[in-house]
Each structure stands twice: as structure tokens, then as C-alpha cells.
Motif scaffolding. Sequence first.
Motif, PDB file in Angstrom:
ATOM      1  N   MET A   1      14.802 -24.120  -6.475  1.00 31.99           N
ATOM      2  CA  MET A   1      14.658 -22.681  -6.291  1.00 31.99           C
ATOM      3  C   MET A   1      15.600 -22.090  -5.217  1.00 31.99           C
ATOM      4  SD  MET A   1      13.785 -19.642  -7.122  1.00 31.99           S
ATOM      5  CE  MET A   1      12.168 -19.724  -8.103  1.00 31.99           C
ATOM      6  N   PRO A   2      16.698 -21.543  -5.626  1.00 29.55           N
ATOM      7  CA  PRO A   2      17.729 -21.025  -4.801  1.00 29.55           C
ATOM      8  C   PRO A   2      17.050 -19.692  -4.127  1.00 29.55           C
ATOM      9  CG  PRO A   2      18.661 -21.439  -6.742  1.00 29.55           C
ATOM     10  CD  PRO A   2      17.253 -21.530  -7.039  1.00 29.55           C
TER      11      PRO A   2
ATOM     12  N   VAL B   1      11.953 -20.071 -22.471  1.00 29.30           N
ATOM     13  CA  VAL B   1      11.915 -21.235 -21.551  1.00 29.30           C
ATOM     14  C   VAL B   1      10.832 -20.967 -20.538  1.00 29.30           C
ATOM     15  CG1 VAL B   1      12.804 -22.782 -19.956  1.00 29.30           C
ATOM     16  CG2 VAL B   1      14.009 -22.189 -22.337  1.00 29.30           C
ATOM     17  N   THR B   2      11.182 -19.735 -19.925  1.00 25.11           N
ATOM     18  CA  THR B   2      10.088 -19.432 -18.863  1.00 25.11           C
ATOM     19  C   THR B   2       8.731 -19.450 -19.183  1.00 25.11           C
ATOM     20  OG1 THR B   2      11.870 -18.117 -17.725  1.00 25.11           O
ATOM     21  CG2 THR B   2       9.496 -17.654 -17.026  1.00 25.11           C
ATOM     22  N   ALA B   3       8.426 -18.558 -20.472  1.00 25.15           N
ATOM     23  CA  ALA B   3       7.158 -18.515 -20.821  1.00 25.15           C
ATOM     24  C   ALA B   3       6.270 -19.849 -21.366  1.00 25.15           C
ATOM     25  CB  ALA B   3       7.300 -17.590 -22.120  1.00 25.15           C
ATOM     26  N   ALA B   4       7.435 -20.657 -21.977  1.00 27.52           N
ATOM     27  CA  ALA B   4       6.797 -21.819 -22.384  1.00 27.52           C
ATOM     28  C   ALA B   4       6.239 -22.847 -21.147  1.00 27.52           C
ATOM     29  CB  ALA B   4       7.970 -22.622 -23.152  1.00 27.52           C
TER      30      ALA B   4
ATOM     31  N   VAL C   1       7.757 -21.718 -13.066  1.00 26.87           N
ATOM     32  CA  VAL C   1       9.300 -21.416 -12.763  1.00 26.87           C
ATOM     33  C   VAL C   1       9.428 -19.729 -13.127  1.00 26.87           C
ATOM     34  CG1 VAL C   1      10.215 -23.563 -13.768  1.00 26.87           C
ATOM     35  CG2 VAL C   1       9.688 -21.467 -15.304  1.00 26.87           C
ATOM     36  N   LEU C   2      10.466 -19.286 -12.485  1.00 23.22           N
ATOM     37  CA  LEU C   2      10.896 -18.022 -12.683  1.00 23.22           C
ATOM     38  C   LEU C   2      12.508 -17.777 -12.587  1.00 23.22           C
ATOM     39  CD1 LEU C   2       9.576 -14.935 -12.331  1.00 23.22           C
ATOM     40  CD2 LEU C   2      10.176 -15.476  -9.672  1.00 23.22           C
TER      41      LEU C   2
ATOM     42  N   ILE D   1      13.341 -22.494 -10.192  1.00 23.24           N
ATOM     43  CA  ILE D   1      14.215 -21.645 -11.023  1.00 23.24           C
ATOM     44  C   ILE D   1      14.333 -21.983 -12.495  1.00 23.24           C
ATOM     45  CG2 ILE D   1      16.530 -22.462 -10.860  1.00 23.24           C
ATOM     46  CD1 ILE D   1      17.438 -19.386 -10.547  1.00 23.24           C
ATOM     47  N   THR D   2      14.092 -21.240 -13.444  1.00 19.41           N
ATOM     48  CA  THR D   2      13.995 -21.580 -14.995  1.00 19.41           C
ATOM     49  C   THR D   2      14.965 -22.830 -15.482  1.00 19.41           C
ATOM     50  OG1 THR D   2      12.985 -19.450 -15.413  1.00 19.41           O
ATOM     51  CG2 THR D   2      14.090 -20.760 -17.276  1.00 19.41           C
TER      52      THR D   2
END
Length: 561
Positions: free
Chosen positions: A536-537, A139-142, A172-173, A202-203
Amino acid sequence: MDDDDFPTDAAIAEQVDRRPIEDVAGDLGLTADDLEIRGDEVAKLTWPAVQRALGRPADGSLVLVTAMTPTRRGAGKTVTTVGLGQAFARLGEDSAVAIREPSLGPVFGIKGGAAGGGYSQVLPMEEINLHFTGDIHAVTAAHNLVSAMLDAHRHHGNGLDVDPDRVTWGRVLDVNDRALRETVVGLGGSANGPPREDGFSITASSELMAVLTLATDIEDLRERVARIVVAYDTDGEPVTVDDIEATGSVVALLKDALRPNLVQTIEGTPAFVHGGPFANIATGTNSVLADHVGLRLADYLVTEAGFGADLGAEKFVDIVAREGVPPEAAVVVATTDALKHHGAPAVDADEDSLSALEAGFPNLDHHVDNVRSWGLPPVVAVNRFPDDTDEEVQAIVDHCEARGVEVAVSTLHRDGGEGGVDLAEKVVAAVEAETGRLQPVYDPSEDVKSKIRAVATEVYGADGVEFTSGARTDLEDIRDLGLDDVPVCISKTPSSLSDDPGKRGVPEDWELTVRELYPSAGAGFVVALTGDVLTMPGLPSEPAAADITVDDEDGSVDGLF
């Protein structure tokens, strides 16, 4: 056994004799050919296995685990979900559980591991809490591929006339990193693209994660990805993933992540661990596909929804269940800690903790009444902690029984499935006696404003809803996009029934304030933001990551739990 003497989750997991994943799959009627093996204890279902399962009737019963308004200590929904699946097995029922994949953000941040706990956890916990099968990385990569293609389009002529101030798709990360919440990209000259403001989430908050957990096959995934809105042009028209020609590559990155993951619980009960969307700006539950498969391969499938019933369970009823996975009963988890927290403002909790606990009953009652209003028979699970007194636990039981609510004391963390047999028996009775139909809060054909008012007044207990000027403009934009007839996903603090995290119990005389709305066109709902929402926490002063290390001799990870 004192709490200090109780073994860690890791120590418990190390002592368990694990079943080969082929044997676990066999309990569901699956064979080794139905699995793509990822080690001795993890497998992804193959597409032929998924399709064959979906061709069977959905004869299983879905049990939804939710809770009263939680505290920072947590309610124990995952422990209850996993343990209840084990308890069903002890009753001789063919059962399975389905939970979300843990995000690395919470794992390394505040919570640590997120695979249940004690004698009610899913295994192998180390892999599940770290890279697992790579679904979240996919999901992160996409997501970031879409970001890169959008910026590349602008760099190479911007043929779609994308407005740089109306790019809605960030990056996202899967790590908590507050420094990346607001960024600027494209610095360093024209070779790096035109500069613009950007940011990281965040992802788990990516719309692609919501899409992944709602899609039922590759075709559905492709259609959902294609319609995701990533920006607007200078005329205010939406720009989609399909417009920037990223649909095919995104689906290619997500096709394997779409297949459910199979593992086992401490007691060898089959468990699907799949998907991990945020519980505020998305559904906060595992994948619909895992639910569909589980309902066709087991008599009872136990799943959970994020936060309290006002957030997670409402979203399940109004969004997830519409995808063909309606629950037949709901377990509402209650704790003495949460009851005291919500009752404390009404009494001197330091002087009389039992009075504080009793003053917190209205919060539990509110959630139970919500569950009933949705046509679901509720069973309250009193998740007993080691420091709870017999008097406190009995007070909760007496209160529920006086209201005609089924209740059971749960010691699933300490005793595994054996600690939930009474709970399982009452859930079975509730399912077998259930004669009604699931009753969502609203009809999707209502306009977005009416749907938000329905949730606010009927579920949260608000007197009404106030829309800021910006939110009113957003409502007009949503109508123009033709998305007025989709469900709403309201993002609200999980710490209160109201939109003010400081208001405990059952707040009165208040209005819900909606400050922003935006479309999640791929997921198929509209998000309504109330209060301040962080996607993003940040890491705390003492992050869980500081306690994690690797054993030099055997390579095992220590400190996750």
C-alpha cells in the motif's frame, strides 16, 4: 523544439482526430458485432469474438519491451511500447500493442497519468487513467467480498476453525493511503464480529488481479479463484476461497473484467489495455488473454514488462510465457539518465558526465546478456530525452555496436511512430532471424529453493541466497501445500540488481536475503519477499492529485499529465 515548448500529453491528445473504435477493430479483422461499445473510443471484446480469435493459429510475433535498471525519472517503456506499435504500422505491418491498466494510486500519487506520453500514447487517456471500463473496481469489489465473507464466517460460528492470527487475506483500495496499511477490524462490540488485526493493500497487489491477468477463460478463472488461500485453521491447514463458498460470486464480479479492452494509439494503432498487477509480487504485465488474442489478430504484438529486465522480463519468461505467449525478441530501453546514475559512483559525475555514462554501461550489458541467455535476440532502444547530447547518444550506440548488439536511437515521445522506424526495422530483422527457443531460467520441477537460487545467481548476479529462519519455515509449509513445482515470483527492489536499493551498477560480492515466502495458489506461483515491500503506497508531500481539476465549461479533466 525545446522541452519547455513541447505540448502536454493532454494538448497532443486533444488535437488528434480519433478513429471510431469499430474502424480500429476492423484493422484486426473484428466487426461491430464483436464489440461491446463503451463510448466512441472504447470497447470490450465479446466472448464470441474472444473465442473465435482463440480458435485461430497464433501466427503473430510477440515483442517484449523491458529496460536496464530504471531511475525515478523512468525509462520510457510504455512510450516505447506504444510508439513501436505505431512504427510497425508505418512499415506496413499489422500491429497492435498491449499494456496494463493504470492504477489510481500512482495516477493520484507520484506518476500522474500512465498511458504513454507525447506522440506515443493510448487514447482516450482521461478515461484510461480514471475509471475506464471498471475492471479495477471489479477486482476491488471481488477482493473485499472475499474479506467480508471470511469475517462473516468467523462471526457466525467459525465452522472452519479459522485461526484469527493466520488470516492472510486483507482488504484492498485503489488509492494510496498509508494510514490503512495496518488496521483492526471488528471493533465496537460482538455485533461487528470478533476483532482481529487487518490491513489494506492497493488493488493492483491483490492476488485476484494476478489471477485475472493469467486466466484464459471463465473455467480457468473459476479454478484459479477457488484455490486461493485466504487463511489457515488452528491445525495449520489452508482455508481457500472455495472453502468459504465465495468462488461463484467472485467469478460473477470478474467475468466482464476478464474480457480484453480495445482502444487506439495516437496514430490509430489498435491497443489492448487490460489488467494491472504489481510488478513485484506479481507479473507486472497486461493480461495473457489480451496477448493470446493479439497474437492471433496481428502480425506483431508489442507488450511491456514492469521495471528492469531482472524483474519484469524474468517474470515474463518464467511465469507469463509458460501460459503460451513466448516472446520472440526483446527491446531493452536505455537512457542517458539511467546510465549516468549507475556509473556515477565510479567517477566524479559532476566533473565528467560522459565518463559517468560510460561507467554505467555494465548495468545495461548485464540486462542485455540476461535477455540473450533466455534465447531472445535483444535490440537496445536509446530513449532520447531533449537534454541528451549528441556525444552521449553516440557513445551508447558505439558501445552497443562494439558488443555486437543491435541498437537504435528512439525519439518516439517527440516524433511518434516516425521516431521508431529504425528500431522497428531492427526488431523485425531480429524476429525474422531468430532461430532459437525461449530458455527459462529454471525448470518448474525444481524445488522452490533451487529456483530462487537460479534467479538470484544467474539473473541478479548474486553469489548465493540466504534464507531467514522464517523463510525456511515457509519453504516447509509450501512443500506441505504441494506447491514446490510452481514458478517463483521474487519481490525485490527495482532500483538495483541486488536487494539493496543503494547499490548501483552491477553489485559484486553479495547474497540475496529471502525473508518470507507465501503461496499465490490461484495465480500459480510462490512469492518470495526480499527487503521491505510495501503493498500500500503512500501519497507524497505534493501528490499529483493536488494538480487535478475539472473544467467548469466542458467537464474535461485537467492536470492528469
